[in-house]
Write a protein that holds these residues in place. Structure first.
Motif, mmCIF file in Angstrom:
data_model
loop_
_atom_site.group_PDB
_atom_site.id
_atom_site.type_symbol
_atom_site.label_atom_id
_atom_site.label_comp_id
_atom_site.label_asym_id
_atom_site.label_seq_id
_atom_site.Cartn_x
_atom_site.Cartn_y
_atom_site.Cartn_z
ATOM 1 N N UNK A 141 0.826 -1.209 0.000
ATOM 2 C CA UNK A 141 0.000 0.000 0.000
ATOM 3 C C UNK A 141 0.860 1.258 0.000
ATOM 4 N N UNK A 142 1.927 1.236 0.779
ATOM 5 C CA UNK A 142 2.839 2.385 0.817
ATOM 6 C C UNK A 142 3.475 2.603 -0.552
ATOM 7 N N UNK A 143 3.897 1.517 -1.204
ATOM 8 C CA UNK A 143 4.510 1.641 -2.533
ATOM 9 C C UNK A 143 3.500 2.203 -3.530
ATOM 10 N N UNK A 144 2.277 1.698 -3.513
ATOM 11 C CA UNK A 144 1.250 2.206 -4.435
ATOM 12 C C UNK A 144 0.968 3.676 -4.142
ATOM 13 N N UNK A 145 0.872 4.036 -2.871
ATOM 14 C CA UNK A 145 0.651 5.434 -2.510
ATOM 15 C C UNK A 145 1.802 6.323 -2.954
ATOM 16 N N UNK A 146 3.024 5.845 -2.796
ATOM 17 C CA UNK A 146 4.200 6.616 -3.205
ATOM 18 C C UNK A 146 4.234 6.793 -4.720
ATOM 19 N N UNK A 147 3.920 5.728 -5.457
ATOM 20 C CA UNK A 147 3.890 5.843 -6.922
ATOM 21 C C UNK A 147 2.814 6.828 -7.364
ATOM 22 N N UNK A 148 1.679 6.812 -6.686
ATOM 23 C CA UNK A 148 0.629 7.789 -6.992
ATOM 24 C C UNK A 148 1.099 9.201 -6.725
ATOM 25 N N UNK A 158 -0.408 14.825 -9.324
ATOM 26 C CA UNK A 158 -0.250 16.068 -8.564
ATOM 27 C C UNK A 158 -0.850 15.938 -7.166
ATOM 28 N N UNK A 159 -1.346 14.756 -6.832
ATOM 29 C CA UNK A 159 -1.990 14.552 -5.527
ATOM 30 C C UNK A 159 -0.965 14.465 -4.414
ATOM 31 N N UNK A 160 -1.410 14.757 -3.213
ATOM 32 C CA UNK A 160 -0.563 14.575 -2.029
ATOM 33 C C UNK A 160 -0.440 13.078 -1.744
ATOM 34 N N UNK A 208 -0.927 9.696 -0.193
ATOM 35 C CA UNK A 208 -2.013 9.078 0.569
ATOM 36 C C UNK A 208 -1.992 7.582 0.304
ATOM 37 N N UNK A 209 -2.295 6.837 1.332
ATOM 38 C CA UNK A 209 -2.406 5.387 1.143
ATOM 39 C C UNK A 209 -3.677 5.095 0.361
ATOM 40 N N UNK A 210 -3.641 4.110 -0.521
ATOM 41 C CA UNK A 210 -4.849 3.766 -1.275
ATOM 42 C C UNK A 210 -5.929 3.242 -0.339
ATOM 43 N N UNK A 211 -7.162 3.435 -0.751
ATOM 44 C CA UNK A 211 -8.304 2.958 0.034
ATOM 45 C C UNK A 211 -9.154 2.039 -0.841
ATOM 46 N N UNK A 212 -8.661 0.808 -1.043
ATOM 47 C CA UNK A 212 -9.425 -0.119 -1.895
ATOM 48 C C UNK A 212 -10.698 -0.580 -1.185
ATOM 49 N N UNK A 213 -11.619 -1.083 -1.966
ATOM 50 C CA UNK A 213 -12.850 -1.621 -1.383
ATOM 51 C C UNK A 213 -12.508 -2.856 -0.548
ATOM 52 N N UNK A 214 -13.456 -3.248 0.279
ATOM 53 C CA UNK A 214 -13.247 -4.414 1.138
ATOM 54 C C UNK A 214 -12.995 -5.652 0.283
#
Length: 159
Positions: A46-53, A58-60, A62-68
């Protein structure tokens, strides 16, 4: 039958346990360690996906928030690949390595891909209830060990 150890051990007790089938308590402890390891891997992903995002948008950060359902599916896939890959290569997951155990065939040989795949599916689907059988089993086998002719053996390399 006991399997041959991979290394001689320094402790007489440890030397006597080498190749013996692992009991319920050490199997549960290793499973808890594996669960914690998988949670850590999931968080790291999740951290890696958030960092790549963060890097490519241009977003700050943030950790991804996938569905359950996406979280359960991805974690299940990660767990399946983790178990299957570990059991077909070294015979050890992180938890098994920390507990000095190895998964092998009933004769102690390395588990091949087909059997490891079926074992991973059975452990993920019915793990805890099927593991309880090893409390009463003379060979410390869980139900999936009996069905797939596998076992969990003490096998720790000592430097």
């Amino acid at each position: 039958p006991r399997v041959m150890p991979t290394d001689a051990s320094r402790s007489p007790y440890a030397r006597d346990r080498q190749g013996a089938r692992a009991g319920f308590a050490s199997r549960v402890a290793g499973s808890v360690l594996d669960l914690l390891f998988i949670i850590a891997l999931t968080f790291l992903g999740s951290v890696v996906v958030g960092f790549l995002g963060f890097l490519f948008t241009a977003d700050a950060f943030a950790l991804p928030k996938p569905s359950w359902s996406a979280s359960v599916s991805l974690t299940g896939l990660l767990t399946f690949v983790y178990y299957t890959a570990c059991w077909t290569t070294t015979g050890r997951t992180f938890g098994e390595a920390m507990m000095g155990r190895r998964v092998g065939t009933a004769t102690g040989q390395r588990v091949r891909l087909g059997r490891a795949t079926l074992r991973a599916l059975m452990v993920m689907a019915f793990g805890a209830p099927l593991l309880l059988w090893c409390i009463v089993s003379k060979k410390n086998n869980a139900v999936y060990d009996i069905v797939l002719r596998t076992g969990v053996f003490y096998d720790w390399p000592i430097p």
